[in-house]
Design a protein around this motif. Structure first.
Motif, PDB file in Angstrom:
ATOM      1  N   ALA A   1     128.323  45.202  43.133  1.00 51.01           N
ATOM      2  CA  ALA A   1     129.057  46.113  44.018  1.00 51.01           C
ATOM      3  C   ALA A   1     129.671  45.374  45.213  1.00 51.01           C
ATOM      4  N   GLU A   2     129.069  44.252  45.607  1.00 53.56           N
ATOM      5  CA  GLU A   2     129.647  43.492  46.727  1.00 53.56           C
ATOM      6  C   GLU A   2     131.045  42.997  46.371  1.00 53.56           C
ATOM      7  N   ILE A   3     131.138  42.408  45.202  1.00 49.17           N
ATOM      8  CA  ILE A   3     132.456  41.917  44.789  1.00 49.17           C
ATOM      9  C   ILE A   3     133.423  43.075  44.560  1.00 49.17           C
ATOM     10  N   MET A   4     132.916  44.150  44.010  1.00 50.70           N
ATOM     11  CA  MET A   4     133.766  45.325  43.845  1.00 50.70           C
ATOM     12  C   MET A   4     134.319  45.763  45.201  1.00 50.70           C
ATOM     13  N   THR A   5     133.467  45.742  46.204  1.00 53.22           N
ATOM     14  CA  THR A   5     133.917  46.132  47.543  1.00 53.22           C
ATOM     15  C   THR A   5     134.976  45.163  48.061  1.00 53.22           C
ATOM     16  N   LEU A   6     134.739  43.893  47.814  1.00 55.08           N
ATOM     17  CA  LEU A   6     135.745  42.896  48.187  1.00 55.08           C
ATOM     18  C   LEU A   6     137.068  43.197  47.488  1.00 55.08           C
ATOM     19  N   HIS A   7     136.972  43.555  46.208  1.00 57.89           N
ATOM     20  CA  HIS A   7     138.192  43.873  45.463  1.00 57.89           C
ATOM     21  C   HIS A   7     138.890  45.107  46.007  1.00 57.89           C
TER      22      HIS A   7
ATOM     23  N   ILE B   1     136.111  35.462  41.092  1.00 58.88           N
ATOM     24  CA  ILE B   1     136.934  35.103  39.937  1.00 58.88           C
ATOM     25  C   ILE B   1     136.229  35.477  38.633  1.00 58.88           C
ATOM     26  N   ARG B   2     134.933  35.308  38.607  1.00 59.98           N
ATOM     27  CA  ARG B   2     134.184  35.688  37.412  1.00 59.98           C
ATOM     28  C   ARG B   2     134.376  37.173  37.115  1.00 59.98           C
ATOM     29  N   GLN B   3     134.254  37.959  38.175  1.00 62.57           N
ATOM     30  CA  GLN B   3     134.408  39.402  37.981  1.00 62.57           C
ATOM     31  C   GLN B   3     135.861  39.759  37.668  1.00 62.57           C
ATOM     32  N   PHE B   4     136.771  39.078  38.313  1.00 60.49           N
ATOM     33  CA  PHE B   4     138.198  39.282  38.014  1.00 60.49           C
ATOM     34  C   PHE B   4     138.455  39.043  36.533  1.00 60.49           C
TER      35      PHE B   4
ATOM     36  N   ARG C   1     136.324  39.177  34.094  1.00 63.67           N
ATOM     37  CA  ARG C   1     135.720  40.239  33.275  1.00 63.67           C
ATOM     38  C   ARG C   1     136.570  41.488  33.306  1.00 63.67           C
ATOM     39  N   LEU C   2     137.086  41.820  34.494  1.00 66.22           N
ATOM     40  CA  LEU C   2     137.855  43.055  34.644  1.00 66.22           C
ATOM     41  C   LEU C   2     139.157  43.003  33.848  1.00 66.22           C
ATOM     42  N   TYR C   3     139.813  41.875  33.944  1.00 69.30           N
ATOM     43  CA  TYR C   3     141.130  41.787  33.309  1.00 69.30           C
ATOM     44  C   TYR C   3     141.074  41.064  31.969  1.00 69.30           C
ATOM     45  N   GLY C   4     139.945  40.527  31.638  1.00 70.38           N
ATOM     46  CA  GLY C   4     139.839  39.757  30.401  1.00 70.38           C
ATOM     47  C   GLY C   4     139.738  40.626  29.172  1.00 70.38           C
ATOM     48  N   ARG C   5     139.482  41.882  29.397  1.00 70.05           N
ATOM     49  CA  ARG C   5     139.488  42.818  28.284  1.00 70.05           C
ATOM     50  C   ARG C   5     140.511  43.894  28.596  1.00 70.05           C
ATOM     51  N   LYS C   6     140.828  44.729  27.630  1.00 74.36           N
ATOM     52  CA  LYS C   6     141.861  45.747  27.864  1.00 74.36           C
ATOM     53  C   LYS C   6     141.280  46.861  28.709  1.00 74.36           C
ATOM     54  N   ALA C   7     141.116  46.546  29.979  1.00 75.31           N
ATOM     55  CA  ALA C   7     140.304  47.412  30.822  1.00 75.31           C
ATOM     56  C   ALA C   7     141.129  48.365  31.674  1.00 75.31           C
ATOM     57  N   ASP C   8     142.288  47.933  32.093  1.00 73.68           N
ATOM     58  CA  ASP C   8     143.003  48.788  33.037  1.00 73.68           C
ATOM     59  C   ASP C   8     144.199  49.484  32.395  1.00 73.68           C
TER      60      ASP C   8
END
Lengths: 208, 208
Positions: free
Chosen positions: A158-164, B194-197, B199-206
């Motif tokens: 959630a921390e990174i989500m908040t950053l995002h 970047i890891r979370q980025f 994951r978020l965009y690495g799949r057909k997520a948005d």
DNA sequence: ATTATAAGCTAATTTGGATTAGCCGTCAAG
DNA sequence: CTTGACGGCTAATCCAAATTAGCTTATAAT
């Protein structure tokens, strides 16, 4: 408004536009409609005017912040609001946040003055970081975590989500402070940002 | 290094730490190991020293930028690199970008000087926005778009995706500039971002 | 009514920091 | 060997901007 308040008001405007060192006492006085020496009937020195502004800022921050869900004093109430939030409501919250920051003249001038002065003064630098980085992140983080608990948003971190969520708002804000002509565009981008944020985290997207 | 260059170097350091108005000619001279009046053998005025620095900055920007994939001159080559990028490689790129920005003393001092001076000067404000907002967004956007075309990342709106990639980096950077003690933490956060980025965009997520 | 205080003004004064004047040694070119 | 540019120094000078001095008027309390 009495003279002392007018001095503070005009000084704030000037300091926020040009920075402390580039503002003359005579300039402040002129805007108030008095001569420079008369200003010394109300303040001991130019520095004292600046200090009074910082003082005022510290006094008013909690008030403003609470009003806006930036950092809170009534976290429980705010969290309840965030529990079941539609995308449109989330967008509205983000927009209100940015637009308040941008348009409230008081908040805006203080922010600009602080962001300049923070480069020269360690204490002010800490204040800047607290008000515009740490507090927003921690408060918004708290709210977003509620949304995660309620199953509205999904994430492992959630921390990174908040950053995002917040970093783009911060970036747009500082961009508009430096170039007010970007405001219209910034509001459009903000809306798209939150919409996409909601799509990204609104489904189980970032979990392994 | 000759005296003229040393003057520029020390002036850059001081301007970046305290801002133009808060630096005395005598201070620059002292660091160089000469007396203030001697400085005038090399520059017409304090302002001329500043202008020379801005000049130097403009000359060197393309060079630095190309080196780092911030804004490019050899876009095709860079894009090819980005085509098949693993998460670790993406992290490395982001880290390299941030660490260069943070640690290269030259880039760092110019950035801080510019970010301060930009508050007082319209031209410098435009330069700041170009170098630290618009150019990074447009160049990184180009690279990320290649990754979308290649099917590595997925999104409906690559502009916002780019904002989601860069805004946290920008925020961490400006935070570290204001408080260097945050560096270690910033690098950790960057990696998680970047890891979370990815994951978020690495799949057909948005996509809808 | 008298007086004290607040708040303004003009005319100094102060001050700090940029810049200039003018002198001196060094060293390379003729 | 001498001259002239270069780059350094100390001792002024300049100047703008902050601040102080001292006078004046208005108003409010005694």
């Amino acid at each position: 408004m009495d003279t002392k308040s007018r001095i503070l008001d005009e000084a704030l405007t000037l300091f926020s536009e040009k920075g402390y060192a580039n503002v003359f006492v005579s300039e402040i006085a002129e805007r108030v409609g008095i001569k420079a020496p008369s200003l010394y009937k109300h303040f001991e020195s130019k520095k004292a005017v600046f200090d009074a502004l910082i003082q005022e800022m510290n006094n008013n921050f909690l008030k403003q912040a609470g009003m806006l869900h930036i950092q809170g004093n009534d976290a429980a109430r705010d969290a309840a609001i965030y529990k079941n939030l539609s995308e449109d409501q989330l967008i509205k919250l983000g927009k209100d946040l940015l637009l308040y920051f941008l348009h409230d003249d008081y908040a805006r001038r203080f922010r600009k003055m602080l962001s300049m002065a923070a480069y020269h003064d360690k204490e002010l630098s800490e204040a800047y970081m607290k008000h515009y980085v740490d507090d927003p992140l921690s408060y918004q983080g708290m709210l977003l975590k509620v949304m995660v608990q309620e199953g509205v948003l999904h994430t492992e971190n959630a921390e990174i989500m908040t950053l995002h969520f917040y970093a783009p708002i911060y970036m747009l804000l500082t961009a508009c402070d430096r170039d007010p002509a970007r405001e219209t565009e910034a509001v459009e981008i903000l809306e798209k940002h939150i919409r996409q944020f909601n799509r990204l985290y609104g489904r189980k997207a970032d979990e392994k």
